[in-house]
Motif scaffolding. Structure first.
Motif, PDB file in Angstrom:
ATOM      1  N   PRO A 207     -90.941 -44.469 -10.398  1.00  0.00           N
ATOM      2  CA  PRO A 207     -89.734 -44.596  -9.571  1.00  0.00           C
ATOM      3  C   PRO A 207     -89.034 -45.945  -9.768  1.00  0.00           C
ATOM      4  O   PRO A 207     -87.804 -46.015  -9.708  1.00  0.00           O
ATOM      5  N   LEU A 208     -89.833 -46.991 -10.003  1.00  0.00           N
ATOM      6  CA  LEU A 208     -89.220 -48.308 -10.229  1.00  0.00           C
ATOM      7  C   LEU A 208     -88.442 -48.315 -11.536  1.00  0.00           C
ATOM      8  O   LEU A 208     -87.342 -48.865 -11.607  1.00  0.00           O
ATOM      9  N   TYR A 209     -89.022 -47.704 -12.582  1.00  0.00           N
ATOM     10  CA  TYR A 209     -88.325 -47.661 -13.877  1.00  0.00           C
ATOM     11  C   TYR A 209     -86.924 -47.085 -13.695  1.00  0.00           C
ATOM     12  O   TYR A 209     -85.944 -47.585 -14.234  1.00  0.00           O
ATOM     13  N   ARG A 210     -86.860 -45.979 -12.924  1.00  0.00           N
ATOM     14  CA  ARG A 210     -85.566 -45.302 -12.752  1.00  0.00           C
ATOM     15  C   ARG A 210     -84.584 -46.188 -11.985  1.00  0.00           C
ATOM     16  O   ARG A 210     -83.408 -46.256 -12.309  1.00  0.00           O
ATOM     17  N   GLU A 211     -85.113 -46.873 -10.983  1.00  0.00           N
ATOM     18  CA  GLU A 211     -84.269 -47.781 -10.200  1.00  0.00           C
ATOM     19  C   GLU A 211     -83.758 -48.925 -11.092  1.00  0.00           C
ATOM     20  O   GLU A 211     -82.588 -49.294 -11.034  1.00  0.00           O
ATOM     21  N   TRP A 212     -84.657 -49.472 -11.909  1.00  0.00           N
ATOM     22  CA  TRP A 212     -84.301 -50.621 -12.758  1.00  0.00           C
ATOM     23  C   TRP A 212     -83.214 -50.283 -13.773  1.00  0.00           C
ATOM     24  O   TRP A 212     -82.385 -51.110 -14.089  1.00  0.00           O
ATOM     25  N   GLU A 213     -83.241 -49.050 -14.252  1.00  0.00           N
ATOM     26  CA  GLU A 213     -82.236 -48.648 -15.250  1.00  0.00           C
ATOM     27  C   GLU A 213     -80.823 -48.703 -14.687  1.00  0.00           C
ATOM     28  O   GLU A 213     -79.867 -48.930 -15.406  1.00  0.00           O
ATOM     29  N   ARG A 214     -80.711 -48.451 -13.374  1.00  0.00           N
ATOM     30  CA  ARG A 214     -79.380 -48.331 -12.770  1.00  0.00           C
ATOM     31  C   ARG A 214     -78.883 -49.638 -12.164  1.00  0.00           C
ATOM     32  O   ARG A 214     -77.780 -49.688 -11.637  1.00  0.00           O
ATOM     33  N   PRO A 218     -79.907 -54.360 -15.757  1.00  0.00           N
ATOM     34  CA  PRO A 218     -80.977 -53.385 -15.987  1.00  0.00           C
ATOM     35  C   PRO A 218     -82.229 -54.063 -16.524  1.00  0.00           C
ATOM     36  O   PRO A 218     -82.148 -55.065 -17.239  1.00  0.00           O
ATOM     37  N   ILE A 219     -83.366 -53.502 -16.143  1.00  0.00           N
ATOM     38  CA  ILE A 219     -84.645 -54.048 -16.588  1.00  0.00           C
ATOM     39  C   ILE A 219     -85.372 -53.004 -17.416  1.00  0.00           C
ATOM     40  O   ILE A 219     -85.489 -51.849 -17.015  1.00  0.00           O
ATOM     41  N   ALA A 220     -85.806 -53.456 -18.581  1.00  0.00           N
ATOM     42  CA  ALA A 220     -86.567 -52.556 -19.456  1.00  0.00           C
ATOM     43  C   ALA A 220     -88.049 -52.857 -19.282  1.00  0.00           C
ATOM     44  O   ALA A 220     -88.432 -54.003 -19.064  1.00  0.00           O
ATOM     45  N   ALA A 221     -88.877 -51.823 -19.325  1.00  0.00           N
ATOM     46  CA  ALA A 221     -90.313 -52.018 -19.137  1.00  0.00           C
ATOM     47  C   ALA A 221     -91.094 -51.344 -20.255  1.00  0.00           C
ATOM     48  O   ALA A 221     -90.712 -50.280 -20.736  1.00  0.00           O
ATOM     49  N   THR A 222     -92.152 -52.006 -20.685  1.00  0.00           N
ATOM     50  CA  THR A 222     -93.058 -51.439 -21.694  1.00  0.00           C
ATOM     51  C   THR A 222     -94.481 -51.663 -21.218  1.00  0.00           C
ATOM     52  O   THR A 222     -94.801 -52.756 -20.753  1.00  0.00           O
TER      53      THR A 222
END
Ligand code: AMP
Ligand code: MG
Length: 445
Positions: A207-214, A218-222
């Motif tokens: 859920p955080l990944y989706r929030e970060w994209e918007r 924007p924050i990218a995660a690996t």
């Protein structure tokens, strides 16, 4: 540069047939990537080409339409197999001509180095410059770099030897490349997690990944996982202060979501985190290892200053050793076997008392490939942490004891012998960390 499109996307091409052998690896592209990221230029692809004009020309043609910047490294030497200049010139349709200033410098360098005889004429190949290219002096070698503006793109040719490439690129990053970039570097943070598996972390953070994209930034995660330790890399591209703020918030969200399995948000390794906790609490540790063969101790002593909290540790492989050096009762070994919770606890207590430390660790297990049984298969590792800690954590050998705690866990690790050892060392260090975080609250039985 007003009106000129900023450089945002780059491709790297490493040139050299040796880079296609099993014995030589392309390290230049890592350095180039790191430097370009400082300017917020993303590397979207990289390639390695042999010293082959046709192959190299093909790669250049392919990437040229896809990026703003092509960085080539290597193949700028004087010999026939150094083809980068020719390949670039042919793809861009630029004639090559000798730059007499470069030839003069090459000759002077040749003399200054005391080489016998006149400079071979073949070295003049290094003075060949595609029309319109800017020559970048090479303070450490003979091959100059070349900067070519091609429409609104840049093609950059750098010498292959890392000691020549690095200072040259660093200067360009400070100067010409910075002037052509947006000035929004990629800022990264690393969050380290122990005791969870990758897919659980991924699931919890989805859920955080989706929030970060918007988000506005924007924050990218690996996620990277290796043997019982997981790293989450989060990055943002913005002016540094704003990227930093966005990443701080993201890291805080990760910690709030995952809880105390997060052991580091500032780049520290687990052994350093444990060491810092011991120092903060004024505690000492003793370690007794069987199947890890000293790995836990080795990792703890990788940290400078570890002598403040560690003054002895033992490797006790055989049952005899466990009895002689740690006082593990023979009866316990016979009744439960060496790989058992009572023995791990006795090892932890034994080393804690003998090292006159407040924290003792015992690790016993079956690293494999042989030695397993149906009840205790290969990969079974038992780890115990025993503390004798006074609340408030005064110094060692304190007169007033308020009781410690003992924790023991049986793990089943998978993989090769060395991977079992590595996972066991991670688990042991993490158990110590957790015990120390409990701050002498008594713990579990
Ligand atoms: P070159 O400029 O192709 O003559 O390269 C000279 C030397 O630099 C090679 O023999 C390699 O040892 C080193 N080198 C070239 N390319 C790379 C690379 N991508 N990564 C690391 N070393 C390299
Ligand atoms: Mg080469």
């Amino acid at each position: 540069m007003a009106g000129v499109k900023p450089l945002e996307r780059a491709a790297i091409v490493a040139v050299g047939s040796e880079l296609l052998t099993p014995s030589k690896i392309d390290t230049n592209s890592l350095f180039i990537t790191e430097q370009l990221n400082l300017l917020g230029i993303d590397v979207t692809s990289k390639a390695v080409s042999g010293d082959d004009r046709t192959e190299l020309a093909h790669i250049i043609r392919h990437v040229l339409g896809r990026v703003d910047l092509v960085v080539l490294s290597g193949g700028l030497g004087p010999t026939d197999d150094d083809v980068t200049r020719e390949a670039v010139a042919s793809v861009l349709g630029l004639p090559l001509a000798e730059d007499p200033d470069i030839t003069t410098r090459l000759r002077a360098r040749f003399v200054a180095r005391g080489y016998p005889g006149p400079m071979p004429e073949i070295n003049r190949r290094q003075a060949m410059v595609p029309a319109g290219a800017r020559v970048i002096e090479n303070a450490r070698g003979s091959a100059p770099g070349l900067w070519i503006d091609h429409e609104d793109r840049v093609v950059l040719l750098l010498p292959g030897p890392p000691r020549e490439l690095r200072p040259m690129l660093t200067e360009l990053v400070e100067g010409s490349l910075r002037a052509r970039s947006e000035g929004k570097p990629v800022v990264r943070r690393v969050v380290r997690v122990a005791g969870l598996i990758e897919s659980h972390v991924d699931e919890a953070l989805a859920p955080l990944y989706r929030e970060w994209e918007r988000q506005p930034i924007p924050i990218a995660a690996t996620i990277l996982a290796a043997f019982g330790s997981i790293e989450l890399h989060v990055s943002a591209k913005a002016v540094p202060a704003r990227a930093g703020e966005a990443l701080d918030a993201a890291v805080a969200q990760v910690v709030a979501t995952l809880g105390d399995v997060v052991y580091s948000t500032d780049g520290r390794l687990l052994e350093k985190v444990v060491g810092d906790l011991l120092v903060e609490r004024g505690l000492h540790i003793g370690i007794a290892e069987s199947c890890t063969g000293g790995l836990v101790t080795s990792r703890l002593t990788d940290v400078p200053g570890s002598s403040r909290y560690l003054d002895r540790a033992v490797v006790v492989y055989a049952n005899d050793a466990k009895t002689e050096l740690l006082g593990v009762p023979e009866a316990l070994l016979i009744e439960h076997g060496a790989v058992s919770e009572p023995v791990a606890l006795a090892m932890a207590d034994g080393i804690r008392i003998r090292a006159r430390a407040e924290v003792g660790v015992g690790v016993t297990g079956i690293a494999g490939p042989s030695g397993g049984s149906p009840e205790k298969p290969v990969g079974t590792v038992v780890i115990a942490v025993s503390t004798d800690v006074v609340s408030g954590f005064p110094g060692r050998r304190s007169a007033k004891r308020e009781g410690g705690s003992r924790t023991v866990r049986t793990f089943r690790f998978h993989g090769e012998r060395e991977h079992v050892k590595l996972q066991a060392s991670n688990a042991a260090l993490d158990m110590v960390r957790r015990q120390l975080m409990e701050k002498g609250s008594g713990g579990r039985g």
